[in-house]
Write a protein that holds these residues in place. Sequence first.
Motif, PDB file in Angstrom:
ATOM      1  N   ASP A 211       1.021  -1.140   0.196  1.00 17.59           N
ATOM      2  CA  ASP A 211       0.057   0.010   0.014  1.00 17.59           C
ATOM      3  C   ASP A 211       1.042   1.536   0.391  1.00 17.59           C
ATOM      4  O   ASP A 211       2.369   1.544   0.434  1.00 17.59           O
ATOM      5  CB  ASP A 211      -1.138   0.452   1.341  1.00 17.59           C
ATOM      6  CG  ASP A 211      -2.339  -1.272   1.394  1.00 17.59           C
ATOM      7  OD1 ASP A 211      -3.285  -1.571   1.077  1.00 17.59           O
ATOM      8  OD2 ASP A 211      -0.543  -2.509   1.586  1.00 17.59           O
ATOM      9  N   ASN A 212       0.286   2.343  -0.668  1.00 16.20           N
ATOM     10  CA  ASN A 212       1.063   3.591  -0.422  1.00 16.20           C
ATOM     11  C   ASN A 212       2.561   3.825  -1.525  1.00 16.20           C
ATOM     12  O   ASN A 212       3.453   4.174  -0.780  1.00 16.20           O
ATOM     13  CB  ASN A 212       1.152   4.277   1.161  1.00 16.20           C
ATOM     14  CG  ASN A 212      -0.300   4.415   0.917  1.00 16.20           C
ATOM     15  OD1 ASN A 212      -1.319   5.060   0.672  1.00 16.20           O
ATOM     16  ND2 ASN A 212      -1.033   3.629   2.935  1.00 16.20           N
ATOM     17  N   LEU A 214       3.222   4.885  -4.275  1.00 17.15           N
ATOM     18  CA  LEU A 214       2.696   6.115  -5.288  1.00 17.15           C
ATOM     19  C   LEU A 214       2.698   5.366  -6.958  1.00 17.15           C
ATOM     20  O   LEU A 214       1.349   6.175  -7.927  1.00 17.15           O
ATOM     21  CB  LEU A 214       2.156   7.561  -5.086  1.00 17.15           C
ATOM     22  CG  LEU A 214       2.222   8.383  -3.505  1.00 17.15           C
ATOM     23  CD1 LEU A 214       2.266   9.405  -3.957  1.00 17.15           C
ATOM     24  CD2 LEU A 214       0.634   7.832  -3.841  1.00 17.15           C
ATOM     25  N   ASN A 231      -3.355  -0.697  -2.075  1.00 15.23           N
ATOM     26  CA  ASN A 231      -4.473   0.559  -1.567  1.00 15.23           C
ATOM     27  C   ASN A 231      -3.342   2.057  -1.885  1.00 15.23           C
ATOM     28  O   ASN A 231      -2.205   1.165  -1.014  1.00 15.23           O
ATOM     29  CB  ASN A 231      -5.698   0.870  -0.419  1.00 15.23           C
ATOM     30  CG  ASN A 231      -6.399   0.163  -0.703  1.00 15.23           C
ATOM     31  OD1 ASN A 231      -7.418  -0.182  -1.964  1.00 15.23           O
ATOM     32  ND2 ASN A 231      -6.939  -0.153   0.051  1.00 15.23           N
ATOM     33  N   GLY A 232      -3.728   2.871  -2.575  1.00 12.99           N
ATOM     34  CA  GLY A 232      -2.888   4.399  -2.426  1.00 12.99           C
ATOM     35  C   GLY A 232      -1.253   3.823  -3.364  1.00 12.99           C
ATOM     36  O   GLY A 232      -0.644   4.853  -3.470  1.00 12.99           O
ATOM     37  N   ARG A 345      -8.689   2.393  -3.491  1.00 12.08           N
ATOM     38  CA  ARG A 345      -7.981   3.389  -3.591  1.00 12.08           C
ATOM     39  C   ARG A 345      -7.007   3.190  -4.571  1.00 12.08           C
ATOM     40  O   ARG A 345      -5.770   3.461  -4.149  1.00 12.08           O
ATOM     41  CB  ARG A 345      -8.160   4.014  -2.179  1.00 12.08           C
ATOM     42  CG  ARG A 345      -9.199   4.334  -2.286  1.00 12.08           C
ATOM     43  CD  ARG A 345      -8.387   5.131  -0.477  1.00 12.08           C
ATOM     44  NE  ARG A 345      -7.658   5.886  -0.075  1.00 12.08           N
ATOM     45  CZ  ARG A 345      -6.482   5.211   0.498  1.00 12.08           C
ATOM     46  NH1 ARG A 345      -5.969   4.277   0.727  1.00 12.08           N
ATOM     47  NH2 ARG A 345      -5.188   5.965  -0.027  1.00 12.08           N
ATOM     48  N   THR A 346      -7.142   2.390  -5.349  1.00 10.58           N
ATOM     49  CA  THR A 346      -5.369   2.058  -6.044  1.00 10.58           C
ATOM     50  C   THR A 346      -6.062   2.266  -8.092  1.00 10.58           C
ATOM     51  O   THR A 346      -7.423   2.070  -8.336  1.00 10.58           O
ATOM     52  CB  THR A 346      -5.354   0.509  -6.079  1.00 10.58           C
ATOM     53  OG1 THR A 346      -4.328   0.628  -6.047  1.00 10.58           O
ATOM     54  CG2 THR A 346      -6.016  -0.327  -6.215  1.00 10.58           C
TER      55      THR A 346
END
Length: 367
Positions: A211-212, A214, A231-232, A345-346
Amino acid sequence: MASELHETILMAKQERHKNLFLNYRNLNHFPVDLLKDEGLQFLERLYMKRNSLTTLPENLAQKLPNLIELYLHSNNIVIIPEAIGNLGRLQSLDLSSNALLLLCPEVGRLRSLRHLRLSNNQLKSLPPEIGDLQFLETLDVSMNQLVSLPNRLHRCSSLQYLSADHNLLSHVPRHLCRLARLTQLSMAANRLTFLPLDLGGSRELQFVFVDNNLDLKGLPSYLYNKVIGCNGCGISPVGSTAGQEGQDEALSEALSGLPAEVKAVASEADTVVPLEELAMRMLHRLYHHPTDANSPPPVPLPKTLLDLLQFPLGHCHRCTQAMFTVIYPKLFPLRHTALAGVHRRTTVSFVAYCCSSRCLRTFDLQG
């Protein structure tokens, strides 16, 4: 407080305690009473959480030779002495939430070590000697300043849990795909742009958290049936442009961070695999699948080439053929897969990497 500490240590010596709890004692220095005379020869577990220690004594292993667990969470330790390597029976070392700037190579001499926790320090690198810890099961180096992980980490053949969240990592060494017992890999909140092509090829690996990150836009399709946290990830929606041009652009984004070893990304229209790639595949078969197990290596090769044969760029997601200089990628946007409703969220996609246009045409992620 000092007299109470003295009485606690004295009682531990007299009664030959195996466990000693010195948590929350406001200790600025390692207690001298622990190191007097013959020390605590019977002590196996020492807990010193939430103190103000800045270092460890050089004669720790001499005075506490039978330590199995050393718990030093939340102190102010900046450096640990080279003599730490003399704790031959140590199985668990927790140095989380300290002020470590360096980790001495002698940690690699802790051959009984099973759990090493170094989270929330100021480490910028890890010594290659960590790879000598063949019984290591847990390694937590999250919340540091690491820009890379040692390639020799793949020698930790017992490693099951690896966490490197909240660092500055731009890539995951492809050698980690050789960790046959790894069950959970967590590298959230880094600077990853790609993941090794083979990641997820092992049946043991079930949990991957990235996650995260970018700039991470593509996941190897080997991860499709795993528990994934992503996610992210990604910046712009994949597949937003209609038609083949949009697909090509999305695929180019997903592959943007691939290692330099991929000299050419082949298209489905290509039908001839480059001669260099064919030669590497043939050598790989000769060295790793010889017809006679007792026969010597068929062709003497330089070490650099042998290393490349030992750690290919990846394996075909359709037929498991080793690949070295060329891949045939196929994009599966997340919105086309069963995980689309999970990761809202991805913008990350799955990418299948095949060894030929034939494998590419017959590969189906959902099959």
